[in-house]
Structure formats: structure tokens, C-alpha cells
Design an enzyme around this catalytic site. Structure first.
Site, PDB file in Angstrom:
ATOM      1  N   ARG A 133      13.118   4.302  12.437  1.00 11.21           N
ATOM      2  CA  ARG A 133      12.061   5.309  12.418  1.00 11.21           C
ATOM      3  C   ARG A 133      11.193   5.121  13.676  1.00 11.21           C
ATOM      4  NH1 ARG A 133       9.313   5.152   6.639  1.00 11.21           N
ATOM      5  NH2 ARG A 133       8.063   6.790   7.673  1.00 11.21           N
ATOM      6  N   ARG A 135       3.778  11.219  -1.710  1.00 13.16           N
ATOM      7  CA  ARG A 135       3.849  11.073  -0.259  1.00 13.16           C
ATOM      8  C   ARG A 135       5.179  11.632   0.243  1.00 13.16           C
ATOM      9  NH1 ARG A 135       4.679   4.610   1.023  1.00 13.16           N
ATOM     10  NH2 ARG A 135       4.065   5.325   3.084  1.00 13.16           N
ATOM     11  N   HIS A 142      12.965  -1.936   1.475  1.00 16.36           N
ATOM     12  CA  HIS A 142      12.305  -0.734   2.002  1.00 16.36           C
ATOM     13  C   HIS A 142      13.063   0.480   1.505  1.00 16.36           C
ATOM     14  CE1 HIS A 142       9.629  -3.003   4.524  1.00 16.36           C
ATOM     15  NE2 HIS A 142      10.669  -3.752   4.839  1.00 16.36           N
ATOM     16  N   ILE A 143      12.312   1.440   1.027  1.00 15.28           N
ATOM     17  CA  ILE A 143      12.901   2.661   0.487  1.00 15.28           C
ATOM     18  C   ILE A 143      13.574   3.459   1.608  1.00 15.28           C
ATOM     19  CG2 ILE A 143      12.294   4.877  -0.602  1.00 15.28           C
ATOM     20  CD1 ILE A 143       9.884   3.200  -1.887  1.00 15.28           C
ATOM     21  N   SER A 144      12.920   3.508   2.746  1.00 13.93           N
ATOM     22  CA  SER A 144      13.395   4.315   3.881  1.00 13.93           C
ATOM     23  C   SER A 144      14.209   3.465   4.858  1.00 13.93           C
ATOM     24  CB  SER A 144      12.190   4.921   4.611  1.00 13.93           C
ATOM     25  OG  SER A 144      11.449   3.895   5.240  1.00 13.93           O
ATOM     26  N   PRO A 150       0.790  -1.221   0.000  1.00 15.21           N
ATOM     27  CA  PRO A 150       0.000   0.000   0.000  1.00 15.21           C
ATOM     28  C   PRO A 150       0.829   1.281   0.000  1.00 15.21           C
ATOM     29  CG  PRO A 150      -0.158  -1.150   2.109  1.00 15.21           C
ATOM     30  CD  PRO A 150       0.497  -2.087   1.148  1.00 15.21           C
ATOM     31  N   ASN A 151       0.351   2.228  -0.766  1.00 12.13           N
ATOM     32  CA  ASN A 151       0.911   3.585  -0.852  1.00 12.13           C
ATOM     33  C   ASN A 151       2.226   3.679  -1.621  1.00 12.13           C
ATOM     34  OD1 ASN A 151      -1.174   4.899   0.729  1.00 12.13           O
ATOM     35  ND2 ASN A 151      -0.346   3.730   2.447  1.00 12.13           N
ATOM     36  N   ASN A 209       8.209  -5.237  -1.331  1.00 17.17           N
ATOM     37  CA  ASN A 209       8.126  -4.136  -0.376  1.00 17.17           C
ATOM     38  C   ASN A 209       6.685  -4.148   0.138  1.00 17.17           C
ATOM     39  OD1 ASN A 209       7.959  -1.840   1.131  1.00 17.17           O
ATOM     40  ND2 ASN A 209       8.912  -0.490  -0.393  1.00 17.17           N
ATOM     41  N   ARG A 250       7.478   0.656  13.467  1.00 19.34           N
ATOM     42  CA  ARG A 250       8.073   0.139  12.229  1.00 19.34           C
ATOM     43  C   ARG A 250       9.204  -0.855  12.505  1.00 19.34           C
ATOM     44  NH1 ARG A 250       5.680   3.482   8.207  1.00 19.34           N
ATOM     45  NH2 ARG A 250       5.239   5.514   9.116  1.00 19.34           N
ATOM     46  N   ALA A 258       3.377  -0.838   4.708  1.00 21.68           N
ATOM     47  CA  ALA A 258       2.893  -0.882   6.107  1.00 21.68           C
ATOM     48  C   ALA A 258       2.545  -2.303   6.550  1.00 21.68           C
ATOM     49  CB  ALA A 258       1.686   0.033   6.270  1.00 21.68           C
ATOM     50  N   TYR A 263      10.659   9.460   1.339  1.00 24.66           N
ATOM     51  CA  TYR A 263      10.572   8.512   0.213  1.00 24.66           C
ATOM     52  C   TYR A 263      11.144   9.048  -1.097  1.00 24.66           C
ATOM     53  CZ  TYR A 263       7.652   5.979   3.484  1.00 24.66           C
ATOM     54  OH  TYR A 263       7.203   5.300   4.603  1.00 24.66           O
ATOM     55  N   ASP A 275       2.904 -15.768   6.132  1.00 21.24           N
ATOM     56  CA  ASP A 275       2.514 -17.171   5.923  1.00 21.24           C
ATOM     57  C   ASP A 275       2.494 -17.522   4.433  1.00 21.24           C
ATOM     58  OD1 ASP A 275       2.289 -17.891   8.566  1.00 21.24           O
ATOM     59  OD2 ASP A 275       0.102 -17.697   8.656  1.00 21.24           O
ATOM     60  N   HIS A 321       4.668  -4.492   8.988  1.00 16.32           N
ATOM     61  CA  HIS A 321       4.602  -4.379  10.441  1.00 16.32           C
ATOM     62  C   HIS A 321       3.362  -5.026  11.042  1.00 16.32           C
ATOM     63  CE1 HIS A 321       7.627  -1.550   9.214  1.00 16.32           C
ATOM     64  NE2 HIS A 321       6.734  -0.790   8.623  1.00 16.32           N
ATOM     65  N   GLU A 333      13.421  -8.657   0.715  1.00 18.03           N
ATOM     66  CA  GLU A 333      12.580  -7.562   1.225  1.00 18.03           C
ATOM     67  C   GLU A 333      13.276  -6.231   0.923  1.00 18.03           C
ATOM     68  OE1 GLU A 333      11.351  -6.182   5.771  1.00 18.03           O
ATOM     69  OE2 GLU A 333      13.266  -7.138   5.371  1.00 18.03           O
TER      70      GLU A 333
HETATM   71  C1  DQA Z   1       8.267   1.309   3.560  1.00 18.33           C
HETATM   72  C2  DQA Z   1       8.375   1.517   5.067  1.00 18.33           C
HETATM   73  C3  DQA Z   1       7.057   1.209   5.757  1.00 18.33           C
HETATM   74  O1  DQA Z   1       7.168   1.395   7.163  1.00 18.33           O
HETATM   75  C4  DQA Z   1       5.988   2.144   5.248  1.00 18.33           C
HETATM   76  O2  DQA Z   1       4.739   1.820   5.834  1.00 18.33           O
HETATM   77  C5  DQA Z   1       5.906   2.194   3.772  1.00 18.33           C
HETATM   78  C6  DQA Z   1       7.122   2.112   2.971  1.00 18.33           C
HETATM   79  C7  DQA Z   1       9.544   1.708   2.819  1.00 18.33           C
HETATM   80  O3  DQA Z   1       9.655   1.379   1.648  1.00 18.33           O
HETATM   81  O4  DQA Z   1      10.396   2.407   3.383  1.00 18.33           O
HETATM   82  O5  DQA Z   1       4.823   2.406   3.201  1.00 18.33           O
HETATM   83  O6  DQA Z   1       8.070  -0.067   3.309  1.00 18.33           O
END
Ligand code: DQA
Length: 148
Positions: free
Chosen positions: A106, A17, A99-101, A9-10, A73, A110, A76, A22, A86, A79, A97
Site C-alpha cells: 500500500r 471504515r 493485517h486484514i489488508s 486503533p480503528n 493486529n 505502511r 497503524a 477492509y 519492546d 508503523h 502479526e
Molecule cells: C491494518 C493495516 C494498517 O496499516 C492500518 O493502519 C490499519 C489496519 C490491517 O489490518 O490491514 O488500521 O493493520
């Protein structure tokens, strides 16, 4: 070699955002960057995005015979989602895995990560370049697995 990138998501809101966290690149920029990299490296690569947990579970289930590796990725859902964890365990695909951030440094919520232990590698805090690192690492991993 076929790799599937799954975004949660997002991630489609990149460039809109929080840019301080990001970056300014859009989802379309990310799509172009990874598909150019796939062409240069002569691999087949697809990328999907969903805002729905169950849809991500279905993507993981439906594609495990079609791809050699997954890059995920979960955003959210990282977490919160035992269901995605599963699903990854169920298909046992080599998975990285991304993650951009700097997700581990953080907010405390997270730091909870349900997904990491289903992945052989975790790449964080490299911005969208983390996806290129992940593709590169997956190519090395799959090449090595095929040699053995
Ligand atoms: C994220 C980090 C997550 O905590 C966050 O909810 C995201 C993006 C990242 O790519 O840094 O939506 O997965």
C-alpha cells in the site's frame, strides 16, 4: 491452550471504515467468527481492542502469564510503535502479526513495520479470515512446542 488477540486503533471500525480495503464485516462479526472457531477447535480465546498505544503495551505486559500465545493486529501502530515492539520482546510470548489488508503493498509509510521482527509469523491480505489462519497457525505452533 489460551490465546489472546489484541487489536489496535480503528479495528473496532470494521464494516464502517474503507470497505474496499477492509471489507464489509463488522467488529462484532469478527468477534463471533473467532469465538466460533475457538469453540470448534476447543481452545480458550479472548479478543481485546484499544485505540491507545500505552493501553496495548499494558495489555501485552499484564497478560503474558495468562496466555500461551498472542495474535496482534497493531493497526497503524505497526508503523510507528517501538513501545509495542519492546513490550512484545519483553514478554517473549509466541506472537503472530495479522493485517486484514495487503499492508506491504500500500502506501510507502505502511512498509515501515516495527512489529514484524517480534513475531514468528505474519499473515496479511486475507481479510478478516487472516485471524482464523493466525489462530490455526498458533495452535500448530503451540502443539509442536509442547511435543518438543
Ligand atoms: C491494518 C493495516 C494498517 O496499516 C492500518 O493502519 C490499519 C489496519 C490491517 O489490518 O490491514 O488500521 O493493520
Amino acid at each position: 491452550m489460551k490465546i489472546l488477540i489484541i487489536n489496535g486503533p480503528n479495528i473496532n471500525m470494521l464494516g464502517i471504515r474503507d470497505q474496499a480495503i477492509y471489507g464489509t464485516s463488522t467488529y462484532a462479526d469478527l468477534e463471533k467468527m473467532v469465538s466460533d472457531f475457538a469453540l470448534e477447535n476447543n481452545i480458550e480465546l479472548d479478543m481485546l481492542q484499544s485505540n491507545y498505544e500505552g493501553e496495548i503495551v499494558t495489555i501485552i505486559q499484564d497478560n503474558y502469564l495468562k496466555y500461551d500465545g498472542y495474535i496482534i493486529n497493531p493497526a497503524a501502530y505497526t508503523h510507528t510503535s517501538i513501545a509495542i515492539y519492546d513490550a512484545l520482546l519483553a514478554v517473549s510470548k509466541p506472537t503472530i502479526e495479522v493485517h486484514i489488508s495487503d499492508v506491504d503493498n500500500r502506501e510507502d509509510f505502511r512498509k515501515v513495520n516495527f512489529i514484524r521482527s517480534a513475531c514468528f509469523k505474519s499473515i496479511t491480505n486475507l481479510g478478516i479470515n487472516g485471524y482464523l489462519e493466525a489462530i490455526h497457525a498458533m495452535i500448530l505452533h503451540l502443539d509442536k512446542t509442547n511435543e518438543d
